[in-house]
Design a protein around this motif. Structure first.
Motif, PDB file in Angstrom:
ATOM      1  N   ASN A  60       0.693  -1.251   0.125  1.00  0.00           N
ATOM      2  CA  ASN A  60      -0.033   0.216   0.119  1.00  0.00           C
ATOM      3  C   ASN A  60       0.760   1.090  -0.099  1.00  0.00           C
ATOM      4  OD1 ASN A  60      -2.637  -1.433   2.331  1.00  0.00           O
ATOM      5  ND2 ASN A  60      -2.219  -1.616   0.081  1.00  0.00           N
ATOM      6  N   VAL A  61       1.923   1.263   0.758  1.00  0.00           N
ATOM      7  CA  VAL A  61       2.769   2.349   0.835  1.00  0.00           C
ATOM      8  C   VAL A  61       3.486   2.642  -0.411  1.00  0.00           C
ATOM      9  CG1 VAL A  61       4.875   3.720   1.987  1.00  0.00           C
ATOM     10  CG2 VAL A  61       3.276   2.198   3.402  1.00  0.00           C
ATOM     11  N   GLU A  62       4.019   1.658  -1.032  1.00  0.00           N
ATOM     12  CA  GLU A  62       4.798   1.624  -2.246  1.00  0.00           C
ATOM     13  C   GLU A  62       3.858   2.296  -3.373  1.00  0.00           C
ATOM     14  OE1 GLU A  62       7.689   1.446  -2.556  1.00  0.00           O
ATOM     15  OE2 GLU A  62       8.586  -0.002  -1.175  1.00  0.00           O
ATOM     16  N   MET A  65      -4.583  14.694  -4.675  1.00  0.00           N
ATOM     17  CA  MET A  65      -5.041  14.869  -3.135  1.00  0.00           C
ATOM     18  C   MET A  65      -5.624  13.669  -2.802  1.00  0.00           C
ATOM     19  SD  MET A  65      -4.503  18.179  -2.867  1.00  0.00           S
ATOM     20  CE  MET A  65      -5.331  18.426  -1.373  1.00  0.00           C
ATOM     21  N   THR A  66      -6.404  12.838  -3.597  1.00  0.00           N
ATOM     22  CA  THR A  66      -6.853  11.724  -3.171  1.00  0.00           C
ATOM     23  C   THR A  66      -5.558  10.675  -2.881  1.00  0.00           C
ATOM     24  OG1 THR A  66      -7.341  10.911  -5.434  1.00  0.00           O
ATOM     25  CG2 THR A  66      -9.135  11.814  -3.980  1.00  0.00           C
ATOM     26  N   SER A  67      -4.713  10.777  -3.769  1.00  0.00           N
ATOM     27  CA  SER A  67      -3.449   9.948  -3.662  1.00  0.00           C
ATOM     28  C   SER A  67      -2.694  10.210  -2.251  1.00  0.00           C
ATOM     29  CB  SER A  67      -2.435   9.989  -4.711  1.00  0.00           C
ATOM     30  OG  SER A  67      -1.470   9.355  -4.662  1.00  0.00           O
ATOM     31  N   ALA A  68      -2.685  11.450  -1.826  1.00  0.00           N
ATOM     32  CA  ALA A  68      -2.033  11.929  -0.533  1.00  0.00           C
ATOM     33  C   ALA A  68      -2.906  11.383   0.695  1.00  0.00           C
ATOM     34  CB  ALA A  68      -1.980  13.383  -0.598  1.00  0.00           C
ATOM     35  N   VAL A  69      -4.030  11.339   0.345  1.00  0.00           N
ATOM     36  CA  VAL A  69      -4.987  10.731   1.521  1.00  0.00           C
ATOM     37  C   VAL A  69      -4.699   9.341   1.642  1.00  0.00           C
ATOM     38  CG1 VAL A  69      -7.242  10.003   2.288  1.00  0.00           C
ATOM     39  CG2 VAL A  69      -6.774  12.450   1.377  1.00  0.00           C
ATOM     40  N   SER A  70      -4.467   8.724   0.365  1.00  0.00           N
ATOM     41  CA  SER A  70      -4.232   7.305   0.400  1.00  0.00           C
ATOM     42  C   SER A  70      -2.882   6.737   1.037  1.00  0.00           C
ATOM     43  CB  SER A  70      -4.026   6.648  -1.044  1.00  0.00           C
ATOM     44  OG  SER A  70      -5.395   6.706  -1.648  1.00  0.00           O
ATOM     45  N   LEU A  71      -1.873   7.709   0.804  1.00  0.00           N
ATOM     46  CA  LEU A  71      -0.708   7.542   1.519  1.00  0.00           C
ATOM     47  C   LEU A  71      -0.467   7.801   3.063  1.00  0.00           C
ATOM     48  CD1 LEU A  71       2.419   7.301   1.229  1.00  0.00           C
ATOM     49  CD2 LEU A  71       2.694   9.782   0.816  1.00  0.00           C
ATOM     50  N   ILE A  72      -1.276   8.887   3.452  1.00  0.00           N
ATOM     51  CA  ILE A  72      -1.431   8.961   4.926  1.00  0.00           C
ATOM     52  C   ILE A  72      -2.074   7.626   5.646  1.00  0.00           C
ATOM     53  CG2 ILE A  72      -2.691  10.334   6.743  1.00  0.00           C
ATOM     54  CD1 ILE A  72      -2.376  12.630   4.994  1.00  0.00           C
ATOM     55  N   LYS A  73      -3.111   7.300   4.835  1.00  0.00           N
ATOM     56  CA  LYS A  73      -3.829   5.835   5.262  1.00  0.00           C
ATOM     57  C   LYS A  73      -2.981   4.880   5.366  1.00  0.00           C
ATOM     58  CE  LYS A  73      -7.639   2.875   4.304  1.00  0.00           C
ATOM     59  NZ  LYS A  73      -8.721   2.440   3.107  1.00  0.00           N
ATOM     60  N   ALA A  74      -2.069   4.522   4.303  1.00  0.00           N
ATOM     61  CA  ALA A  74      -1.171   3.592   4.161  1.00  0.00           C
ATOM     62  C   ALA A  74       0.020   3.766   5.270  1.00  0.00           C
ATOM     63  CB  ALA A  74      -0.535   3.555   2.884  1.00  0.00           C
ATOM     64  N   LEU A  75       0.147   4.809   5.720  1.00  0.00           N
ATOM     65  CA  LEU A  75       1.249   5.034   6.849  1.00  0.00           C
ATOM     66  C   LEU A  75       0.669   5.076   8.147  1.00  0.00           C
ATOM     67  CD1 LEU A  75       3.343   8.081   5.186  1.00  0.00           C
ATOM     68  CD2 LEU A  75       4.016   5.494   5.432  1.00  0.00           C
ATOM     69  N   GLY A  76      -0.652   4.751   8.288  1.00  0.00           N
ATOM     70  CA  GLY A  76      -1.280   4.327   9.615  1.00  0.00           C
ATOM     71  C   GLY A  76      -2.030   5.585   9.998  1.00  0.00           C
ATOM     72  N   GLY A  77      -2.221   6.696   9.322  1.00  0.00           N
ATOM     73  CA  GLY A  77      -2.806   8.143   9.773  1.00  0.00           C
ATOM     74  C   GLY A  77      -1.953   8.525  11.098  1.00  0.00           C
ATOM     75  N   GLY A  78      -2.716   8.847  12.101  1.00  0.00           N
ATOM     76  CA  GLY A  78      -2.099   9.503  13.438  1.00  0.00           C
ATOM     77  C   GLY A  78      -2.103   8.490  14.285  1.00  0.00           C
ATOM     78  N   TRP A  79      -2.434   7.062  14.018  1.00  0.00           N
ATOM     79  CA  TRP A  79      -2.364   6.127  15.126  1.00  0.00           C
ATOM     80  C   TRP A  79      -1.093   5.244  15.614  1.00  0.00           C
ATOM     81  CZ3 TRP A  79      -1.561   0.797  15.497  1.00  0.00           C
ATOM     82  CH2 TRP A  79      -2.603   0.176  16.726  1.00  0.00           C
ATOM     83  N   ASP A  80      -0.720   4.959  16.939  1.00  0.00           N
ATOM     84  CA  ASP A  80       0.291   4.270  17.075  1.00  0.00           C
ATOM     85  C   ASP A  80       0.020   3.234  18.027  1.00  0.00           C
ATOM     86  OD1 ASP A  80       2.692   3.920  19.048  1.00  0.00           O
ATOM     87  OD2 ASP A  80       3.553   5.473  17.291  1.00  0.00           O
ATOM     88  N   VAL A  81       0.769   2.194  18.014  1.00  0.00           N
ATOM     89  CA  VAL A  81       0.488   0.866  18.647  1.00  0.00           C
ATOM     90  C   VAL A  81       0.543   0.836  20.149  1.00  0.00           C
ATOM     91  CG1 VAL A  81       2.938  -0.029  18.718  1.00  0.00           C
ATOM     92  CG2 VAL A  81       0.895  -1.832  18.624  1.00  0.00           C
TER      93      VAL A  81
END
Length: 494
Positions: A404-406, A472-488
């Protein structure tokens, strides 16, 4: 004294058993995965993002600096029903942890009752009644005189406990806690997916706003062209076919403008549902889409395991499956049950705790299944197979996360280059259209050349607008692929 001595021996034995208690089954170790040192599609000159470089790891959508988007995302977080359903399931999973922990403690039950009894002096007549939930009585008449009625009060307590000698309860609690964390990660994944869907719908709607402006401008230009062609046809300098072509071109553009309204309305309705509002009560005013996406910092791939909630969910499910192996293995060992009862029966409450009316007992039982037809072995094998399946699912989820990130990185990189080229193509097409119109006015080209260039210009401008929206939608996809603002680190079993 003998009873006290037996009680001391029982407590001593219990302490020895508890001190020697162990957890059977394998201890969990996170499955290994292969994480590359860097992403293949990162641009040249890429460096690892530092913590201070990262966008706000909470409301990630603020990186777009769009107040209306931020307002919509806040509404989604508070009212979206899919997120609400996932939250309820997480709370259920937390309750199951508390349910599993309750098995560490004894089960104590009690009952109290009052019985009123009257018996004939000769014993020939009797009537008994009780204040318990069910009342029964029997009466037999007799000619002999009757005695006075009497009350009998009783109190009964019963306690049983199965010490967790082999760690079965520990493993059950461990499995429930892992499941609760997996449920929490699932909640985060669903929330992130809904947030990303809203942002992508929002920017697609804004791109359609850009398209609408292009179409509206195109309709105006085609009206001017039709007016010019009609005047030339009236003056006899243009053929009737030129007028028909210009009219057809205008009508086609008008139809496209109406169709664009339909597409925009559908995305507006989708956003309304995401924020839990009826589409009839929701409207977003038209506004141009931003022309440039924000720069999204990218961390090293290994940190993706800490940032993606779906990866964390898959890993926690593997931990839960591992704990279930211990639960299955514990069934091979005997179960110790400790029990105690206490009973008081006396004519009045004031005499309940007097020693003559008090009776009690302590006991223990050791139970073991001798023949089960291979049931326990099959249960352990099934638990191990389930663990292997969850490990494979976890590793596949990690690979998909890297993919997803790639995908998002290459889309960002290629779209950036493509947009620059297409913007230039649109500018050149507009310049060429002006040249062809001047040539047509001068009578050096026919109207067919104008029609062709008008189509070329409109297509080039619409493609450029769509590419900006895709960025713009691709930028959203990248943020989502990186996990957004979440942390384990946010995981909590409750």
């Amino acid at each position: 004294m003998t009873a006290k001595k037996n009680l001391k021996h029982l407590m001593l034995w219990l302490c020895i058993l508890l001190l020697s208690a162990c957890k059977v089954g394998p201890d969990y170790v996170r499955p290994t995965v292969i994480a590359p040192a860097k992403y293949k599609e990162t641009p040249k000159g890429w460096k690892v993002a530092q913590p201070r470089d990262m966008y706000d790891r909470g409301p990630w959508w603020r990186v777009f600096h769009d107040d209306q988007l931020s307002k919509l995302e806040s509404q989604l977080n508070a009212t979206n029903q899919t997120v609400a359903q996932a939250y309820a399931l997480y709370m259920q999973a937390r309750a199951l942890v508390a349910e599993a922990r309750s098995n560490f403690f004894p089960l104590v039950t009690g009952s109290a009752g009052v019985t009123r009894q009257r018996q004939g002096s000769s014993g020939a007549g009797t009537f008994i009644s009780s204040s318990a939930s069910s009342t029964t009585g029997a009466f037999t008449s007799s000619s002999a005189g009757e005695g006075n009625p009497s009350n009998s009060h009783s109190l009964f307590l019963d306690a049983t406990w199965e010490p967790d000698i082999w760690g079965s309860v520990h493993r059950q609690v461990e499995a429930s806690a892992d499941n609760a964390q997996a449920s929490q990660a699932s909640l985060a994944a669903i929330r992130l997916s809904s947030q990303a869907a809203l942002a992508q719908d929002y920017f697609t709607l804004r791109a359609l706003d850009n398209d609408q402006k292009i179409l509206d401008d195109t309709v105006k230009e085609y009206k001017n062209a039709l007016k010019l062609t009609k005047n030339q046809y009236t003056a006899g300098t243009a053929a009737r076919t030129d007028y028909i072509l210009a009219k057809t071109q205008l009508e086609t553009a008008q139809a496209a403008a109406l169709n664009n309204h339909t597409a925009r309305s559908q995305f507006e309705h989708a956003i309304a549902v995401l924020v839990n509002l009826p589409p009839a009560n929701f409207i977003i005013l038209a506004r141009p889409c931003p022309q440039r996406p924000p720069k999204i910092p990218v961390e090293v791939p290994s940190l993706l395991l800490e940032r993606r909630p779906d990866v964390a969910e898959a890993e926690r499910l593997a931990a839960q499956a591992n704990a279930q192996i211990g639960v299955a293995i514990a069934a091979y060992f005997p179960v110790l049950t400790l029990s105690s009862t206490g009973n008081v029966t006396n004519p009045g409450f004031a005499h309940w705790f007097s020693m003559p009316a008090l009776s009690w007992s302590l006991g223990s039982q050791l139970a073991e299944t001798l023949i089960d037809g291979g049931l326990r072995a099959a249960t352990v094998d099934a638990a191990r197979a389930n663990y292997n399946a969850t490990v494979a699912s976890y590793r596949q989820t990690v690979l998909t996360a890297f993919q997803n990130v790639e995908d998002s990185l290459v889309a960002q990189r290629i779209l950036s280059k493509e947009t620059k080229v297409q913007d230039q193509a649109a500018a050149d097409a507009k310049f060429a259209l002006n040249l062809v119109l001047n040539q047509y006015k001068a009578g050096t080209v026919n109207y067919t050349a104008v029609i062709v260039q008008q189509n070329t210009t409109y297509t080039a401008m619409q493609t450029a607008s769509d590419l900006h929206g895709q960025q713009m939608t691709s930028a959203v996809s990248l943020i989502k692929a990186l996990g957004g603002g979440w942390d384990v680190a946010e995981l909590n079993a409750g």
